[in-house]
Design an enzyme around this catalytic site. Structure first.
Site, PDB file in Angstrom:
ATOM      1  N   CYS A 199       1.028 -30.994  23.611  1.00 25.28           N
ATOM      2  CA  CYS A 199       2.297 -31.338  24.235  1.00 25.28           C
ATOM      3  C   CYS A 199       3.188 -31.919  23.157  1.00 25.28           C
ATOM      4  O   CYS A 199       2.691 -32.505  22.189  1.00 25.28           O
ATOM      5  CB  CYS A 199       2.004 -32.306  25.375  1.00 25.28           C
ATOM      6  N   GLY A 224       3.131 -14.628  20.698  1.00 28.22           N
ATOM      7  CA  GLY A 224       2.670 -14.155  19.388  1.00 28.22           C
ATOM      8  C   GLY A 224       1.710 -15.071  18.655  1.00 28.22           C
ATOM      9  O   GLY A 224       0.726 -14.617  18.061  1.00 28.22           O
TER      10      GLY A 224
END
Ligand code: PLP
Length: 380
Positions: free
Chosen positions: A319, A194
Site C-alpha cells: 500500500c 504489466g
C-alpha cells in the site's frame, strides 16, 4: 547477500520487455496523428494489441490499454454498473476492486477458511439481487494467498441468476503461472498489469468483450475505442506485450521451476517450525505465493528484520503509505486479528534462485526465532 521474495508485489523487468520499451521510446509520433511518425507509433500500438489479444485468447479490438491493474479494475466495476445496479465481488479482492465495489455500495461475498469464495453465499446474493446486479467480480488468483478461485462455477451462477450482469475477473497475479485465456473463458472483462509478469510498472490492460456495453470513465480524445481517453503509454505497452509473450511461452517451465522453489521454501520452514502451515494450502494455489501467520508477532517487525538481512518480502498487498493493517484477506478467511497482524508473504518469481531460497529459509527462521524468544512464544 540479498533475496528478493516479493514478486507478487512486483517483478524485475524481463530483458525482452526492456529492449521493447527502449525501442518504442525512440518513436516520436503520437499514435493518434496522421503523418509518418504517427503511423509508426500507431503500427506498434496495434501490433502490441494483437500480441496481447492473442495471448489472452481474445480479438485485438477487445484489448483496452490502461495505466495498470488498478485502473483496469476500476474501469471494470464503475464502467459496468448503471443507475441503481449493484456490484458483487468476493471479500478477498485487491483493494482496486474491493474499494470500487464498496464505493458503489456493492455487496461482498465471504470465503472459506481456505480462501476460496463461498459459492453458496454467492448463489444467495445472486438470487436476491437478480437483474439488479451490474457486475460480478471475482479474482483469478489471490495476491496474498495465491488461492485460485473457482471461476467457472462463479460464471455459471452469475449467468443463471443475473444474466444481464457483466462478469469480471482480476487476473493481475496470474500470467506466468496460469492459463489466463482458458480460466477467463466466458468472462466479459479481464484485468492484467504489466509489472506482475516482467513488464514495466504503470501499464496494464482490460479485456472488454465486444458485447459488454462497458462505459468509459475517462473522457477526452476517445482513444482505446472510446473506452480510455489519453495518449497511450507506447513504450510500456510494447514492453508489456513482449513480457506477456515471454511469460506465456515459458509458462510450463516457469511453473515447474517456481513450484520446486516454493516447495523447497515451505519444506525448509516447516523443518524449523513444524506447526507452521501456509494459509490457503487446502485450496488449489498458484505455485509462487506462500503466506504464513506468526500469531503474536508483528509483521512490521518481521519485515524490518528481514530487510536488514537483505530478504525482501511483504505482509500481504502493498500500500502506498507502507502502513500495515491486518490483512482483509486473512480476516475474511477467519484468521484472528492476532494471527493476521503477524502475517508474512513470501513470493517466488521466475528470476528467483535456489540460493535465494536457501538464504531466505535461514534468515526467516532466525528472525522468527529471535522475535518469538523476545515475546516468550514457542514456534514449533
Ligand atoms: N489486482 C491485484 C490482484 C494485484 O495484486 C494488484 C497489485 O498488487 C492490483 C490489482 C493493482 O495493480 P497495479 O499495481 O498495476 O495498479
Amino acid at each position: 547477500m540479498e533475496a528478493y521474495l516479493d514478486n507478487a508485489a512486483t517483478t524485475p523487468i524481463n530483458p525482452a520487455a526492456l529492449e521493447a520499451q527502449i525501442q518504442a521510446s525512440q518513436i516520436i509520433g503520437n499514435p493518434s496523428g496522421s503523418h509518418r511518425a504517427a503511423r509508426a507509433a500507431k503500427e506498434l500500438l496495434e501490433m502490441s494489441r494483437e500480441r496481447v489479444g492473442l495471448r489472452l485468447g481474445v480479438g485485438a479490438s477487445e484489448v483496452i490499454f490502461t495505466s495498470g491493474g488498478t485502473e483496469s479494475d476500476n474501469l471494470a466495476i464503475f464502467g459496468s454498473i448503471r443507475d441503481s445496479q449493484v456490484a458483487l465481488s468476493s471479500a478477498i479482492e485487491h483493494h482496486a476492486v474491493l474499494d470500487a465495489v464498496r464505493a458503489s455500495k456493492g455487496r461482498l461475498v465471504g470465503v472459506s477458511s481456505s480462501g476460496a469464495i463461498d459459492l453458496n453465499q454467492l448463489e444467495d446474493e445472486l438470487k436476491d439481487w437478480g437483474d439488479s446486479v451490474g457486475v460480478v467480480s471475482v479474482m483469478m488468483a489471490n495476491n496474498e494467498t495465491g488461492v485460485v478461485q473457482p471461476l467457472s462455477e462463479v460464471l455459471k451462477l452469475a449467468r443463471k441468476y443475473s444474466p444481464r450482469a457483466l462478469c469480471h475477473t482480476d487476473a493481475v497475479q496470474a500470467p506466468s503461472y496460469l492459463d489466463v485465456a482458458e480460466l477467463a473463458r466466458g468472462f466479459d472483462l479481464v484485468s492484467i498489469s504489466g509489472h506482475k509478469f516482467g513488464g514495466p510498472k504503470g501499464v496494464g490492460a482490460l479485456v472488454v468483450k465486444k458485447s459488454s456495453g462497458l462505459r468509459a470513465m475517462l473522457y477526452g480524445g476517445g482513444q482505446e475505442f472510446e473506452l480510455r481517453s489519453g495518449t497511450p503509454n507506447l513504450g510500456g505497452i510494447a514492453a508489456m506485450a513482449a513480457a506477456l509473450d515471454e511469460a506465456e511461452t515459458n509458462r510450463e517451465g516457469n511453473v515447474r521451476r517456481v513450484e520446486g522453489l516454493t516447495q523447497m521454501l515451505r519444506r525448509g520452514l516447516s523443518d524449523r517450525f513444524p506447526a507452521l502451515k501456509p494459509n490457503g494450502m487446502e485450496s488449489p494455489q498458484m505455485c509462487s505465493i506462500t503466506n504464513y501467520c506468526f500469531a503474536g508477532l508483528n509483521s512490521e517487525e518481521i519485515l524490518f528484520k528481514l530487510d536488514s538481512a537483505g530478504v525482501y518480502a511483504s505482509a500481504g498487498s502493498s500500500c502506498a503509505s507502507g502502513a500495515l493493517n491486518p490483512s482483509h484477506v486473512l480476516l475474511a478467511m477467519g484468521r484472528s486479528k492476532l494471527e493476521a497482524a503477524g502475517s508474512l508473504r513470501l513470493s517466488i518469481g521466475v528470476t528467483t534462485t535456489e540460493e535465494d531460497v536457501e538464504y531466505a529459509i535461514c534468515v526467516v527462521g532466525d528472525v522468527i526465532d529471535e522475535l518469538a524468544a523476545k515475546k516468550g512464544i514457542a514456534w514449533g
